[in-house]
Scaffold this active site. Sequence first.
Site, PDB file in Angstrom:
ATOM      1  N   LYS A   1       4.450  -0.240   7.772  1.00  0.00           N
ATOM      2  CA  LYS A   1       4.030  -1.574   7.368  1.00  0.00           C
ATOM      3  C   LYS A   1       2.898  -2.008   8.295  1.00  0.00           C
ATOM      4  O   LYS A   1       3.029  -1.928   9.526  1.00  0.00           O
ATOM      5  CB  LYS A   1       5.192  -2.560   7.472  1.00  0.00           C
ATOM      6  CG  LYS A   1       6.433  -2.160   6.678  1.00  0.00           C
ATOM      7  CD  LYS A   1       6.191  -2.166   5.198  1.00  0.00           C
ATOM      8  CE  LYS A   1       7.492  -1.963   4.441  1.00  0.00           C
ATOM      9  NZ  LYS A   1       7.292  -1.919   2.981  1.00  0.00           N
TER      10      LYS A   1
ATOM     11  N   ASP B   1       1.049  -0.098   4.308  1.00  0.00           N
ATOM     12  CA  ASP B   1       1.483  -1.090   3.325  1.00  0.00           C
ATOM     13  C   ASP B   1       1.168  -2.488   3.845  1.00  0.00           C
ATOM     14  O   ASP B   1       1.690  -2.902   4.877  1.00  0.00           O
ATOM     15  CB  ASP B   1       2.991  -0.923   3.089  1.00  0.00           C
ATOM     16  CG  ASP B   1       3.522  -1.818   1.978  1.00  0.00           C
ATOM     17  OD1 ASP B   1       2.756  -2.627   1.436  1.00  0.00           O
ATOM     18  OD2 ASP B   1       4.728  -1.708   1.663  1.00  0.00           O
TER      19      ASP B   1
ATOM     20  N   ASP C   1       9.493   0.834  -9.028  1.00  0.00           N
ATOM     21  CA  ASP C   1      10.811   0.664  -8.414  1.00  0.00           C
ATOM     22  C   ASP C   1      11.835   0.888  -9.525  1.00  0.00           C
ATOM     23  O   ASP C   1      11.793   0.218 -10.563  1.00  0.00           O
ATOM     24  CB  ASP C   1      10.904  -0.750  -7.846  1.00  0.00           C
ATOM     25  CG  ASP C   1      12.274  -1.096  -7.292  1.00  0.00           C
ATOM     26  OD1 ASP C   1      12.406  -1.175  -6.065  1.00  0.00           O
ATOM     27  OD2 ASP C   1      13.208  -1.309  -8.101  1.00  0.00           O
TER      28      ASP C   1
ATOM     29  N   HIS D   1       9.855   3.938  -5.189  1.00  0.00           N
ATOM     30  CA  HIS D   1      10.102   2.832  -4.269  1.00  0.00           C
ATOM     31  C   HIS D   1      11.611   2.643  -4.158  1.00  0.00           C
ATOM     32  O   HIS D   1      12.278   2.322  -5.146  1.00  0.00           O
ATOM     33  CB  HIS D   1       9.446   1.543  -4.777  1.00  0.00           C
ATOM     34  CG  HIS D   1       9.671   0.368  -3.883  1.00  0.00           C
ATOM     35  ND1 HIS D   1      10.527  -0.673  -4.198  1.00  0.00           N
ATOM     36  CD2 HIS D   1       9.161   0.073  -2.664  1.00  0.00           C
ATOM     37  CE1 HIS D   1      10.522  -1.553  -3.222  1.00  0.00           C
ATOM     38  NE2 HIS D   1       9.701  -1.131  -2.274  1.00  0.00           N
TER      39      HIS D   1
END
Length: 362
Positions: free
Chosen positions: A169, A198, A273, A300
């Site tokens: 992240k 991300d 996802d 995801h």
Amino acid sequence: MTDGKDIKISKFRVRTVTVPLPQPHKTASGTLHAAPLVLLDIETDAGVTGSAYLFPYAAFFLRPLALLVSELEELIKGQPLMPRDIWCMLKTRARLAGYPGLMACAVGGIDMALWDALAKAHGLPLASLLGAAPRPVRVYDSLGQMGPEETARDIERSLKDGFRAFKVKSGDPDPRVDVAVARAIRSVAGDGAWTAMDFNQAFSAEEAVKRMHLLDDEGIAWIEEPVAWDDFEGHANVRAAISTPVQSGENWYVARDMAKMIEAGAIDHAMPDAMRIGGVTGWMEVAGLAAAHNIPVSSHLFPDHSVHLLAATPTGYILEWFDLAAGILAERPEVKDGMVSPLDLPGAGIVWDEKAIAEYAA
């Protein structure tokens, strides 16, 4: 082997748990300390039970999502075990009230459990039921937002755990820290290490481009969600202005969301996802669209279902390993030398650890 139309759905079992994470998972949008999960078992009159778990992201959504799933039981009980038919029916019934959000998550989780049950009824792994051989899939370790030194320590641990690819992240208030983090990964894992970053929808297109001009020469595999997920124009503007590939998709609720991204020229990679996109049925719609446009598809969350789904996806690329449910599952797929293989079990391979579920009951 039996046909799903000869099997009837008997009842739902819905439970809620809050599973502590081994360490806090920090992002540009907040920090996750524990995973709120809705556990779903769908029993059939053939003695086969399909299982799935749902992740509502925030604890205050846990009970509403569990209640919604429980309420949908009345629409499904007594129906033949035909996942796509049920998926279409639920989406139609939700049309007036609105589909995206909790309803989409509920439908996705139900669909995942139904496909798990159908695969078990056929005595097949989920991938095989979808027409693909279960196989090892490339995997990356999904890490939180950290400084360079902490990142380096986490990469050392990750390498020992069998990973050869990594995502972090990013989006530190000081963009130079993101550059230092990328270099810290390479210093431990080697110059050729596969690394993604991300932004978690944290920036405007202008700010994302400014930050990416610092990262463009760092060999990043993709930058994920540089702007709000539904800002298709913003994604396209970022993509046009940088050399790093752009990834999006974890917040898509229907295949049309991906179609809009493609039309806008907004993505290089797709990342549905399994729960949000509508379970196995929704995933396969997106997989077909991705194949038609030669777009690599990654997963995801939900590694149990995703390792099967990627095997059945023509442009399947890499699986995200962020194992939210590890603390309540009795068996886990093995990560070895950068690959992960599905468990040698029928269905998606979900086996509950009932003792842990009792301990973490919410």
